[in-house]
Motif scaffolding. Structure first.
Motif, PDB file in Angstrom:
ATOM      1  N   GLN A   1      13.749  34.662  17.463  1.00  0.00           N
ATOM      2  CA  GLN A   1      12.939  34.349  18.622  1.00  0.00           C
ATOM      3  C   GLN A   1      11.991  35.515  18.902  1.00  0.00           C
ATOM      4  OE1 GLN A   1      14.985  32.775  22.079  1.00  0.00           O
ATOM      5  NE2 GLN A   1      13.738  34.033  23.427  1.00  0.00           N
ATOM      6  N   VAL A   2      10.749  35.165  19.156  1.00  0.00           N
ATOM      7  CA  VAL A   2       9.746  36.186  19.446  1.00  0.00           C
ATOM      8  C   VAL A   2      10.065  36.869  20.767  1.00  0.00           C
ATOM      9  CG1 VAL A   2       7.308  36.569  19.985  1.00  0.00           C
ATOM     10  CG2 VAL A   2       7.951  34.974  18.158  1.00  0.00           C
ATOM     11  N   GLN A   3       9.985  38.172  20.781  1.00  0.00           N
ATOM     12  CA  GLN A   3      10.096  38.941  22.014  1.00  0.00           C
ATOM     13  C   GLN A   3       8.874  39.823  22.125  1.00  0.00           C
ATOM     14  OE1 GLN A   3      13.890  40.928  21.997  1.00  0.00           O
ATOM     15  NE2 GLN A   3      14.983  39.069  22.586  1.00  0.00           N
ATOM     16  N   VAL A   4       8.364  39.979  23.345  1.00  0.00           N
ATOM     17  CA  VAL A   4       7.145  40.748  23.559  1.00  0.00           C
ATOM     18  C   VAL A   4       7.322  41.668  24.749  1.00  0.00           C
ATOM     19  CG1 VAL A   4       5.672  38.952  22.560  1.00  0.00           C
ATOM     20  CG2 VAL A   4       6.154  38.938  25.002  1.00  0.00           C
ATOM     21  N   VAL A   5       6.627  42.805  24.697  1.00  0.00           N
ATOM     22  CA  VAL A   5       6.576  43.734  25.817  1.00  0.00           C
ATOM     23  C   VAL A   5       5.111  44.111  26.014  1.00  0.00           C
ATOM     24  CG1 VAL A   5       7.288  45.932  26.766  1.00  0.00           C
ATOM     25  CG2 VAL A   5       8.882  44.606  25.361  1.00  0.00           C
ATOM     26  N   GLU A   6       4.564  43.717  27.162  1.00  0.00           N
ATOM     27  CA  GLU A   6       3.164  44.008  27.474  1.00  0.00           C
ATOM     28  C   GLU A   6       3.066  45.277  28.311  1.00  0.00           C
ATOM     29  OE1 GLU A   6       3.798  39.418  27.723  1.00  0.00           O
ATOM     30  OE2 GLU A   6       4.767  41.202  28.543  1.00  0.00           O
ATOM     31  N   SER A   7       1.969  46.000  28.144  1.00  0.00           N
ATOM     32  CA  SER A   7       1.742  47.212  28.930  1.00  0.00           C
ATOM     33  C   SER A   7       0.255  47.476  29.037  1.00  0.00           C
ATOM     34  CB  SER A   7       2.450  48.404  28.282  1.00  0.00           C
ATOM     35  OG  SER A   7       1.945  48.647  26.983  1.00  0.00           O
ATOM     36  N   ASN A  97       1.748  36.619  23.372  1.00  0.00           N
ATOM     37  CA  ASN A  97       2.734  35.850  22.635  1.00  0.00           C
ATOM     38  C   ASN A  97       2.239  35.661  21.220  1.00  0.00           C
ATOM     39  OD1 ASN A  97       5.114  34.289  22.230  1.00  0.00           O
ATOM     40  ND2 ASN A  97       4.988  33.576  24.343  1.00  0.00           N
ATOM     41  N   ALA A  98       3.100  35.140  20.372  1.00  0.00           N
ATOM     42  CA  ALA A  98       2.757  34.966  18.965  1.00  0.00           C
ATOM     43  C   ALA A  98       3.490  33.763  18.397  1.00  0.00           C
ATOM     44  CB  ALA A  98       3.099  36.225  18.176  1.00  0.00           C
ATOM     45  N   ASP A  99       2.861  33.129  17.429  1.00  0.00           N
ATOM     46  CA  ASP A  99       3.480  31.994  16.760  1.00  0.00           C
ATOM     47  C   ASP A  99       2.822  31.829  15.401  1.00  0.00           C
ATOM     48  OD1 ASP A  99       3.770  28.856  16.177  1.00  0.00           O
ATOM     49  OD2 ASP A  99       5.268  29.420  17.666  1.00  0.00           O
ATOM     50  N   GLY A 108      -0.169  27.418  24.129  1.00  0.00           N
ATOM     51  CA  GLY A 108       0.700  28.286  24.929  1.00  0.00           C
ATOM     52  C   GLY A 108       2.057  27.670  25.199  1.00  0.00           C
ATOM     53  N   GLY A 109       2.516  26.798  24.332  1.00  0.00           N
ATOM     54  CA  GLY A 109       3.750  26.083  24.597  1.00  0.00           C
ATOM     55  C   GLY A 109       5.002  26.778  24.115  1.00  0.00           C
ATOM     56  N   MET A 110       4.985  28.087  23.997  1.00  0.00           N
ATOM     57  CA  MET A 110       6.165  28.800  23.547  1.00  0.00           C
ATOM     58  C   MET A 110       7.232  28.844  24.633  1.00  0.00           C
ATOM     59  SD  MET A 110       3.262  29.764  22.023  1.00  0.00           S
ATOM     60  CE  MET A 110       2.490  31.304  22.395  1.00  0.00           C
ATOM     61  N   ASP A 111       8.487  28.949  24.213  1.00  0.00           N
ATOM     62  CA  ASP A 111       9.597  28.933  25.158  1.00  0.00           C
ATOM     63  C   ASP A 111       9.819  30.284  25.833  1.00  0.00           C
ATOM     64  OD1 ASP A 111      11.497  26.733  22.991  1.00  0.00           O
ATOM     65  OD2 ASP A 111      10.165  26.268  24.666  1.00  0.00           O
TER      66      ASP A 111
END
Length: 123
Positions: A1-7, A97-99, A108-111
């Protein structure tokens, strides 16, 4: 599962600049399309910019064309959003996000979504 951290968000005056960063894990990032999204108060989340796996193909929402740039570093598993000439209407929480598919990134339909980073443009 994709995980992201924005800054990289913050308070900036109109006309100013910010550079957002997003670290991506949980996927083979170099195989993924990546996108930056934003959600302003009371509005739906919208795709702002997207970049293909190879960093060549790019898409921007009309309201940011000529002001925002998107880039990526596959070795660092990161995607960036350079925002110039910021306007008050750019105020929003920004998400990445990424796919593997353009269709998923555009919709933008990612979970899974990260916490985002707040950008406030105000004098």
């Amino acid at each position: 599962q994709v995980q992201v951290v924005e800054s990289g968000g913050g308070l900036v005056q109109p006309g100013g600049s910010l550079r957002l960063s997003c670290a991506v894990s949980g996927t083979i990032f170099s195989n993924n399309v990546a996108g930056w999204y934003r959600q302003a108060p009371g509005k739906q989340r919208e795709l702002v910019a997207a970049i293909g796996a190879g960093g060549i193909s790019k898409k921007f929402v009309d309201s940011v064309k000529g002001r925002f740039a998107i880039s990526r570093d596959n070795a660092e598993k990161s995607v960036y959003l350079q925002m110039n000439n910021l306007k008050p209407e750019d105020t929003a929480v920004y998400f990445c996000n990424a796919d593997r598919s353009w269709a998923a990134v555009i919709s933008g339909g990612m979970d899974y979504w990260g916490k985002g980073t707040l950008v406030t443009v105000s004098a």
